[in-house]
Design a protein around this motif. Structure first.
Motif, PDB file in Angstrom:
ATOM      1  N   SER A 180       5.984 -40.999  64.295  1.00 25.04           N
ATOM      2  CA  SER A 180       6.880 -41.737  63.415  1.00 25.04           C
ATOM      3  C   SER A 180       7.937 -40.805  62.812  1.00 25.04           C
ATOM      4  N   ILE A 181       7.520 -39.651  62.362  1.00 20.08           N
ATOM      5  CA  ILE A 181       8.443 -38.670  61.783  1.00 20.08           C
ATOM      6  C   ILE A 181       9.409 -38.171  62.846  1.00 20.08           C
ATOM      7  N   ALA A 182       8.907 -37.896  64.034  1.00 21.68           N
ATOM      8  CA  ALA A 182       9.762 -37.419  65.126  1.00 21.68           C
ATOM      9  C   ALA A 182      10.797 -38.475  65.504  1.00 21.68           C
ATOM     10  N   GLN A 183      10.377 -39.722  65.583  1.00 22.48           N
ATOM     11  CA  GLN A 183      11.308 -40.795  65.928  1.00 22.48           C
ATOM     12  C   GLN A 183      12.387 -40.936  64.870  1.00 22.48           C
ATOM     13  N   SER A 184      12.016 -40.848  63.622  1.00 22.52           N
ATOM     14  CA  SER A 184      12.979 -40.934  62.526  1.00 22.52           C
ATOM     15  C   SER A 184      13.981 -39.781  62.599  1.00 22.52           C
ATOM     16  N   THR A 185      13.498 -38.590  62.887  1.00 24.01           N
ATOM     17  CA  THR A 185      14.373 -37.423  62.999  1.00 24.01           C
ATOM     18  C   THR A 185      15.324 -37.576  64.187  1.00 24.01           C
ATOM     19  N   LEU A 186      14.815 -38.036  65.307  1.00 19.88           N
ATOM     20  CA  LEU A 186      15.680 -38.253  66.477  1.00 19.88           C
ATOM     21  C   LEU A 186      16.736 -39.316  66.197  1.00 19.88           C
ATOM     22  N   ASP A 187      16.368 -40.376  65.518  1.00 20.70           N
ATOM     23  CA  ASP A 187      17.340 -41.410  65.168  1.00 20.70           C
ATOM     24  C   ASP A 187      18.449 -40.832  64.288  1.00 20.70           C
ATOM     25  N   GLU A 188      18.051 -39.991  63.343  1.00 25.31           N
ATOM     26  CA  GLU A 188      19.034 -39.363  62.444  1.00 25.31           C
ATOM     27  C   GLU A 188      19.966 -38.436  63.224  1.00 25.31           C
ATOM     28  N   VAL A 189      19.420 -37.630  64.122  1.00 23.29           N
ATOM     29  CA  VAL A 189      20.230 -36.717  64.933  1.00 23.29           C
ATOM     30  C   VAL A 189      21.194 -37.500  65.813  1.00 23.29           C
ATOM     31  N   ARG A 190      20.703 -38.558  66.450  1.00 17.98           N
ATOM     32  CA  ARG A 190      21.565 -39.373  67.313  1.00 17.98           C
ATOM     33  C   ARG A 190      22.679 -40.022  66.508  1.00 17.98           C
ATOM     34  N   ALA A 191      22.392 -40.463  65.298  1.00 18.17           N
ATOM     35  CA  ALA A 191      23.434 -41.077  64.465  1.00 18.17           C
ATOM     36  C   ALA A 191      24.500 -40.058  64.098  1.00 18.17           C
ATOM     37  N   VAL A 192      24.093 -38.857  63.724  1.00 17.96           N
ATOM     38  CA  VAL A 192      25.051 -37.815  63.371  1.00 17.96           C
ATOM     39  C   VAL A 192      25.918 -37.435  64.573  1.00 17.96           C
TER      40      VAL A 192
END
Length: 141
Positions: free
Chosen positions: A124-136
């Motif tokens: 869950s934490i990894a997915q959230s981090t990846l979503d944030e990176v992709r958005a940036v």
């Protein structure tokens, strides 16, 4: 304590064979401590430079009892290395008693559940981090 001394006065290490593992039973702990080297002097004294093996046993007992090695040496006095080893065995086994009871109560099912829950939380934490990176990076698809 910055460095936990081993039973021989050097730093505690499995490769030196001077360690007490948390997974040891009380009998295994006693065996390891009984095999620890000492010297032929009858009077127990804390002298890390000249008597590192005795100092290692005194330090181990002192750490688990929250006392000083000098205090324990004075208590044992001229009772000898056998008394020092028995004192250290009793102190370490008492210190580890609660840990061993909790460890014995755990089952493989408990471990498997903890691993599954930890894995789900990490994903869950990894997915959230990846979503944030992709958005940036403007890579939202």
């Amino acid at each position: 304590m910055p460095e936990l001394p081993g039973l021989d006065g050097r730093k505690m290490s499995k490769s030196y064979g001077n360690a007490i593992a948390l997974g040891m039973t009380a009998d295994e702990t006693a065996t390891v401590i009984k095999r620890a080297r000492t010297d032929s002097e009858r009077t127990i004294a804390y002298d890390p430079e000249n008597r590192p093996e005795v100092a290692g046993l005194l330090s181990t007992a002192a750490i688990v009892l929250s006392r000083t090695p000098e205090d324990i040496a004075a208590e044992i006095g001229s009772a000898g290395a056998g008394a020092l080893k028995e004192f250290t065995i009793e102190a370490v086994n008492e210190f580890l008693r609660e840990h061993r009871a909790r460890r014995a109560a755990l089952t493989y099912a408990d471990a498997a559940t903890a691993l599954r829950e930890g894995n789900a939380r990490a994903q869950s934490i990894a997915q959230s981090t990846l979503d944030e990176v992709r958005a940036v990076m403007g890579m939202l698809y």
